[in-house]
Each structure stands twice: as C-alpha cells, then as structure tokens.
Design a protein around this motif. Structure first.
Motif, PDB file in Angstrom:
ATOM      1  N   ARG A   6       0.814  -1.215   0.000  1.00  9.99           N
ATOM      2  CA  ARG A   6       0.000   0.000   0.000  1.00  9.99           C
ATOM      3  C   ARG A   6       0.849   1.266   0.000  1.00  9.99           C
ATOM      4  O   ARG A   6       0.318   2.366   0.114  1.00  9.99           O
ATOM      5  CB  ARG A   6      -0.919  -0.005   1.216  1.00  9.99           C
ATOM      6  N   ASP A   7       2.162   1.096  -0.128  1.00 11.83           N
ATOM      7  CA  ASP A   7       3.096   2.217  -0.156  1.00 11.83           C
ATOM      8  C   ASP A   7       2.988   3.063   1.104  1.00 11.83           C
ATOM      9  O   ASP A   7       3.039   4.301   1.061  1.00 11.83           O
ATOM     10  CB  ASP A   7       2.851   3.088  -1.395  1.00 11.83           C
ATOM     11  N   LEU A   8       2.873   2.387   2.259  1.00 11.94           N
ATOM     12  CA  LEU A   8       2.798   3.062   3.547  1.00 11.94           C
ATOM     13  C   LEU A   8       4.147   2.977   4.252  1.00 11.94           C
ATOM     14  O   LEU A   8       4.738   1.897   4.332  1.00 11.94           O
ATOM     15  CB  LEU A   8       1.737   2.416   4.450  1.00 11.94           C
ATOM     16  N   PRO A   9       4.656   4.076   4.781  1.00 11.64           N
ATOM     17  CA  PRO A   9       5.887   4.013   5.577  1.00 11.64           C
ATOM     18  C   PRO A   9       5.715   3.061   6.763  1.00 11.64           C
ATOM     19  O   PRO A   9       4.662   3.050   7.414  1.00 11.64           O
ATOM     20  CB  PRO A   9       6.073   5.450   6.056  1.00 11.64           C
ATOM     21  N   PHE A  10       6.749   2.281   7.032  1.00  9.05           N
ATOM     22  CA  PHE A  10       6.689   1.285   8.103  1.00  9.05           C
ATOM     23  C   PHE A  10       7.900   1.457   9.005  1.00  9.05           C
ATOM     24  O   PHE A  10       9.046   1.403   8.547  1.00  9.05           O
ATOM     25  CB  PHE A  10       6.672  -0.125   7.509  1.00  9.05           C
ATOM     26  N   ILE A  11       7.655   1.702  10.298  1.00  8.50           N
ATOM     27  CA  ILE A  11       8.719   1.840  11.285  1.00  8.50           C
ATOM     28  C   ILE A  11       8.675   0.623  12.202  1.00  8.50           C
ATOM     29  O   ILE A  11       7.637   0.334  12.805  1.00  8.50           O
ATOM     30  CB  ILE A  11       8.561   3.116  12.138  1.00  8.50           C
ATOM     31  N   HIS A  12       9.795  -0.060  12.325  1.00  7.84           N
ATOM     32  CA  HIS A  12       9.870  -1.287  13.129  1.00  7.84           C
ATOM     33  C   HIS A  12      10.953  -1.138  14.193  1.00  7.84           C
ATOM     34  O   HIS A  12      12.101  -0.781  13.885  1.00  7.84           O
ATOM     35  CB  HIS A  12      10.192  -2.474  12.224  1.00  7.84           C
ATOM     36  N   ILE A  13      10.608  -1.384  15.441  1.00  5.55           N
ATOM     37  CA  ILE A  13      11.561  -1.241  16.539  1.00  5.55           C
ATOM     38  C   ILE A  13      12.299  -2.564  16.783  1.00  5.55           C
ATOM     39  O   ILE A  13      11.670  -3.613  16.950  1.00  5.55           O
ATOM     40  CB  ILE A  13      10.855  -0.783  17.828  1.00  5.55           C
ATOM     41  N   SER A  14      13.618  -2.480  16.798  1.00  9.75           N
ATOM     42  CA  SER A  14      14.443  -3.666  17.052  1.00  9.75           C
ATOM     43  C   SER A  14      15.358  -3.399  18.256  1.00  9.75           C
ATOM     44  O   SER A  14      15.101  -2.503  19.049  1.00  9.75           O
ATOM     45  CB  SER A  14      15.231  -4.054  15.801  1.00  9.75           C
ATOM     46  N   THR A  15      16.429  -4.146  18.357  1.00 10.68           N
ATOM     47  CA  THR A  15      17.159  -4.217  19.623  1.00 10.68           C
ATOM     48  C   THR A  15      18.666  -4.390  19.444  1.00 10.68           C
ATOM     49  O   THR A  15      19.134  -4.886  18.402  1.00 10.68           O
ATOM     50  CB  THR A  15      16.624  -5.412  20.444  1.00 10.68           C
TER      51      THR A  15
ATOM     52  N   LYS B 221      21.151  11.153  14.107  1.00  7.29           N
ATOM     53  CA  LYS B 221      21.245  12.604  14.243  1.00  7.29           C
ATOM     54  C   LYS B 221      21.476  13.258  12.883  1.00  7.29           C
ATOM     55  O   LYS B 221      20.865  14.291  12.551  1.00  7.29           O
ATOM     56  CB  LYS B 221      22.371  12.984  15.194  1.00  7.29           C
ATOM     57  N   ALA B 222      22.344  12.660  12.062  1.00  4.61           N
ATOM     58  CA  ALA B 222      22.687  13.249  10.776  1.00  4.61           C
ATOM     59  C   ALA B 222      21.493  13.290   9.826  1.00  4.61           C
ATOM     60  O   ALA B 222      21.284  14.280   9.113  1.00  4.61           O
ATOM     61  CB  ALA B 222      23.838  12.470  10.136  1.00  4.61           C
ATOM     62  N   GLU B 223      20.692  12.233   9.807  1.00  2.34           N
ATOM     63  CA  GLU B 223      19.597  12.136   8.850  1.00  2.34           C
ATOM     64  C   GLU B 223      18.299  12.762   9.337  1.00  2.34           C
ATOM     65  O   GLU B 223      17.502  13.251   8.537  1.00  2.34           O
ATOM     66  CB  GLU B 223      19.351  10.663   8.493  1.00  2.34           C
ATOM     67  N   PHE B 224      18.072  12.750  10.656  1.00  2.00           N
ATOM     68  CA  PHE B 224      16.779  13.201  11.177  1.00  2.00           C
ATOM     69  C   PHE B 224      16.892  14.341  12.200  1.00  2.00           C
ATOM     70  O   PHE B 224      15.875  14.869  12.641  1.00  2.00           O
ATOM     71  CB  PHE B 224      16.027  12.030  11.827  1.00  2.00           C
ATOM     72  N   GLY B 225      18.117  14.688  12.579  1.00  2.00           N
ATOM     73  CA  GLY B 225      18.295  15.719  13.597  1.00  2.00           C
ATOM     74  C   GLY B 225      17.884  15.274  14.988  1.00  2.00           C
ATOM     75  O   GLY B 225      17.643  16.097  15.866  1.00  2.00           O
ATOM     76  N   ILE B 226      17.825  13.964  15.203  1.00  2.00           N
ATOM     77  CA  ILE B 226      17.396  13.418  16.489  1.00  2.00           C
ATOM     78  C   ILE B 226      18.608  13.196  17.385  1.00  2.00           C
ATOM     79  O   ILE B 226      19.495  12.405  17.066  1.00  2.00           O
ATOM     80  CB  ILE B 226      16.627  12.095  16.304  1.00  2.00           C
ATOM     81  N   GLU B 227      18.646  13.900  18.506  1.00  2.00           N
ATOM     82  CA  GLU B 227      19.731  13.759  19.457  1.00  2.00           C
ATOM     83  C   GLU B 227      19.478  12.565  20.382  1.00  2.00           C
ATOM     84  O   GLU B 227      18.339  12.178  20.629  1.00  2.00           O
ATOM     85  CB  GLU B 227      19.834  15.024  20.320  1.00  2.00           C
ATOM     86  N   ARG B 228      20.545  12.001  20.915  1.00  2.00           N
ATOM     87  CA  ARG B 228      20.392  10.977  21.950  1.00  2.00           C
ATOM     88  C   ARG B 228      19.747  11.621  23.177  1.00  2.00           C
ATOM     89  O   ARG B 228      20.200  12.679  23.639  1.00  2.00           O
ATOM     90  CB  ARG B 228      21.749  10.381  22.319  1.00  2.00           C
TER      91      ARG B 228
ATOM     92  N   CYS C 243      10.152   7.748  16.376  1.00  2.00           N
ATOM     93  CA  CYS C 243       9.351   6.978  15.418  1.00  2.00           C
ATOM     94  C   CYS C 243       8.420   7.888  14.616  1.00  2.00           C
ATOM     95  O   CYS C 243       8.261   7.735  13.403  1.00  2.00           O
ATOM     96  CB  CYS C 243       8.536   5.911  16.139  1.00  2.00           C
ATOM     97  N   LEU C 244       7.804   8.848  15.293  1.00  2.00           N
ATOM     98  CA  LEU C 244       6.896   9.757  14.609  1.00  2.00           C
ATOM     99  C   LEU C 244       7.650  10.673  13.648  1.00  2.00           C
ATOM    100  O   LEU C 244       7.188  10.936  12.529  1.00  2.00           O
ATOM    101  CB  LEU C 244       6.103  10.577  15.628  1.00  2.00           C
ATOM    102  N   THR C 245       8.799  11.148  14.059  1.00  2.00           N
ATOM    103  CA  THR C 245       9.626  11.972  13.175  1.00  2.00           C
ATOM    104  C   THR C 245      10.040  11.190  11.940  1.00  2.00           C
ATOM    105  O   THR C 245       9.990  11.698  10.809  1.00  2.00           O
ATOM    106  CB  THR C 245      10.879  12.467  13.921  1.00  2.00           C
ATOM    107  N   MET C 246      10.423   9.952  12.128  1.00  2.00           N
ATOM    108  CA  MET C 246      10.841   9.111  11.008  1.00  2.00           C
ATOM    109  C   MET C 246       9.684   8.815  10.071  1.00  2.00           C
ATOM    110  O   MET C 246       9.834   8.817   8.843  1.00  2.00           O
ATOM    111  CB  MET C 246      11.465   7.823  11.530  1.00  2.00           C
ATOM    112  N   ALA C 247       8.495   8.557  10.646  1.00  2.00           N
ATOM    113  CA  ALA C 247       7.321   8.297   9.815  1.00  2.00           C
ATOM    114  C   ALA C 247       6.982   9.522   8.964  1.00  2.00           C
ATOM    115  O   ALA C 247       6.677   9.404   7.766  1.00  2.00           O
ATOM    116  CB  ALA C 247       6.134   7.910  10.689  1.00  2.00           C
ATOM    117  N   GLU C 248       7.031  10.699   9.575  1.00  2.00           N
ATOM    118  CA  GLU C 248       6.756  11.934   8.839  1.00  2.00           C
ATOM    119  C   GLU C 248       7.765  12.127   7.706  1.00  2.00           C
ATOM    120  O   GLU C 248       7.413  12.549   6.607  1.00  2.00           O
ATOM    121  CB  GLU C 248       6.798  13.130   9.791  1.00  2.00           C
ATOM    122  N   THR C 249       9.018  11.801   7.985  1.00  2.00           N
ATOM    123  CA  THR C 249      10.064  11.947   6.969  1.00  2.00           C
ATOM    124  C   THR C 249       9.821  11.009   5.794  1.00  2.00           C
ATOM    125  O   THR C 249       9.941  11.409   4.626  1.00  2.00           O
ATOM    126  CB  THR C 249      11.452  11.673   7.583  1.00  2.00           C
ATOM    127  N   LEU C 250       9.471   9.759   6.085  1.00  2.00           N
ATOM    128  CA  LEU C 250       9.230   8.798   5.007  1.00  2.00           C
ATOM    129  C   LEU C 250       7.996   9.157   4.192  1.00  2.00           C
ATOM    130  O   LEU C 250       7.920   8.812   3.002  1.00  2.00           O
ATOM    131  CB  LEU C 250       9.083   7.384   5.581  1.00  2.00           C
TER     132      LEU C 250
END
Length: 286
Positions: free
Chosen positions: A92-101, A263-270, A193-200
């Motif tokens: 369906r061409d939907l962005p998919f964010i998957h949390i791993s470990t 951080k480089a791709e999304f501006g997300i700091e630790r 996750c929300l920032t990444m989804a918006e970006t995709l």
C-alpha cells in the motif's frame, strides 16, 4: 498524520499515544486480541484495511529468558508478524517503522555498534529479532528499522520500576557491572518513530537501519545507583560480573549503539536518560 500502531499496551505504545496530542498526530491502536502478533495474517489485514498514513510496530516478544524455551512462538511474534506487516505496508506504499534491539549484535567488548556492523545474536530472542529485521528488509517497502536498548518508563516492567520496587524492602543489591549500554526513555523512542514516519511520508530516501539510545552510556550497576540516588533511596549497590548472575539467555556485555546517522539524517539527538529518569521518578512517587 494518522498512524496505525501495534503494541498498544507496551512502553513505546503508551508513549506514542501520549505523544499524539503534542504532535498533532492521530494514533490508531487495537487491543491485543485484534492485533494479535501470533497471527501475522490478522496483523497484515489490519494494515490492508487501514486509512492510516503510516504504520509503527512497537510490539514484540520481549521476555528474553522465556524465549529460550519458546523459540517458535518468539519467532512468529518477532519475525513472521513484522514480515507480514512490512509486506502489507509495502503493498500500500505506507511508511513502516519497526523497533528492534541491541540483542541482534554479539555484544562483545569494543566501540559502540554501528547500524551496518555485522550482527551475531547470542540468544533466541536476539535471533528472532534479527529474523524480523531480515523480513522487514525483504519486504521492499519504505521502512525504517530502529534499534534501541534498555527501554524504561513509569509503568512498564523495566529496570527502573524493578529497582524502585526492590528499594522498598532491600538496603543492599548486587547488580551486574560489566554490561554497558544506553538507558532509553520510551517517550524518546516514540518521538523518534513519529519523526521518522513523517520523513518517510515525504519520500523513501531515508529508509534503512538506525540506532537510538539514551546518553551517557552506563553499566547496569551505575544506572541502579543513579536510580536510588535520584529517588532518595539508601540502597548500597554491590558490583558483580555477568558470570555471577547466570540467566537462561546470554546477555551482551556491550549494548552501546552508535546513533550518529540518526542525528545526521533526522536531527534526532540521543536523549538524556537522567532528565527522563527524574521525571519518571517524580511521576511514580506522586
């Protein structure tokens, strides 16, 4: 943005729901019966029928030791289900964010693990999560795999809530001191996750594997000391080695994750886990 979230009752699932009003995001969640990861086809059907703009999988089998005796069940939930979700999202061409470990790595001592470093799980849980990553990548859609570690919030079954519970009845605890990683607030993972989804949604160019953990890196023993100090509990922590605390599943000594590309791709700091810990302790104690 409207997001379909799997993992309603988990730490990140709760944090995603809390972030919704702050981010002007509409979160759609189903209970465990409707979104049963032991039935991958049912999870895929939810995606096929959703009107959401993106999908986040924050659900998983997280009982690390129990996975050693239930490897098939853990594989279905941590590998087969994410694979089915990712294929349905790709169709369906939907962005998919998957949390791993971090458990997908061998955990040997050395520098922080980079997203493209060779994997090598030590446990059944780690193997099931790595298989999930492989399945998501094979789906071919616009997807991000976000690896994290040592997740905590105010309500889940995690190291922080366990230490605070034990502090009510113990004045001395033996805690492993030779395992190191970055404690990570669930709220920070949800926000990422929300920032990444918006970006995709704006294009799949930044799809891939990324890391996010709290800073600074610390041992379990030193993390426990911080919990007791910040909560006002007088508990003495005695350092022990991993070999002094045997568990059914092997734990990685090195859970440090390199978050540079995030951080480089999304501006997300630790995230600063100390600041988050203070807020969570205040929430629990109030």
């Amino acid at each position: 943005m409207k997001v379909l979230v799997f993992g309603q009752s988990g730490q990140v699932g709760r944090a995603l729901a809390a972030q919704a009003s702050l981010r002007n995001v509409d979160i759609v969640q189903h209970d465990r019966q409707a979104a049963d990861l032991s039935d991958p086809a049912r999870c895929a059907l939810l995606i096929e029928n959703t009107d959401a703009d993106a999908v986040i999988n924050a659900a998983a089998w997280t009982a690390v030791d129990a996975a050693e005796e239930a490897q098939e069940k853990a594989h279905v939930i941590n590998a087969d289900a994410p694979g089915a979700m990712a294929r349905a999202a790709a169709a369906r061409d939907l962005p998919f964010i998957h949390i791993s470990t971090d458990y997908v790595f061998p955990g040997t001592l050395g520098p922080a693990w980079k997203p493209d470093d060779p994997t090598g799980p030590l446990s059944a849980y780690g193997h099931s999560k790595l298989a999930g990553e492989v399945a998501v990548n094979a789906a071919g859609g616009s997807a991000i795999i976000l690896r994290t570690s040592w997740v905590f919030d105010a309500k889940g079954k995690n190291f922080v809530t366990t230490m605070l519970r034990l502090a009510e009845s113990r004045d001395t605890l033996q805690i492993v001191a030779d395992q190191h990683g970055g404690p990570t607030p669930a709220a920070a993972i949800a926000d990422a996750c929300l920032t990444m989804a918006e970006t995709l949604l704006n294009g799949p160019g930044k799809a891939g594997v990324y890391h996010l953990t709290g800073t600074p890196d610390v041992s379990w023993a030193d993390f426990a000391r911080a919990i007791f100090s910040r909560s006002g509990h007088r508990v003495t922590v005695q350092d022990i080695d991993t070999t002094d605390y045997p568990t059914p599943a092997a734990r990685p000594l090195n859970s440090r994750l390199d978050c540079t590309s995030t951080k480089a791709e999304f501006g997300i700091e630790r995230p600063d886990w100390g600041a988050a810990l203070d807020q969570i302790i205040k929430e629990i104690q109030s």
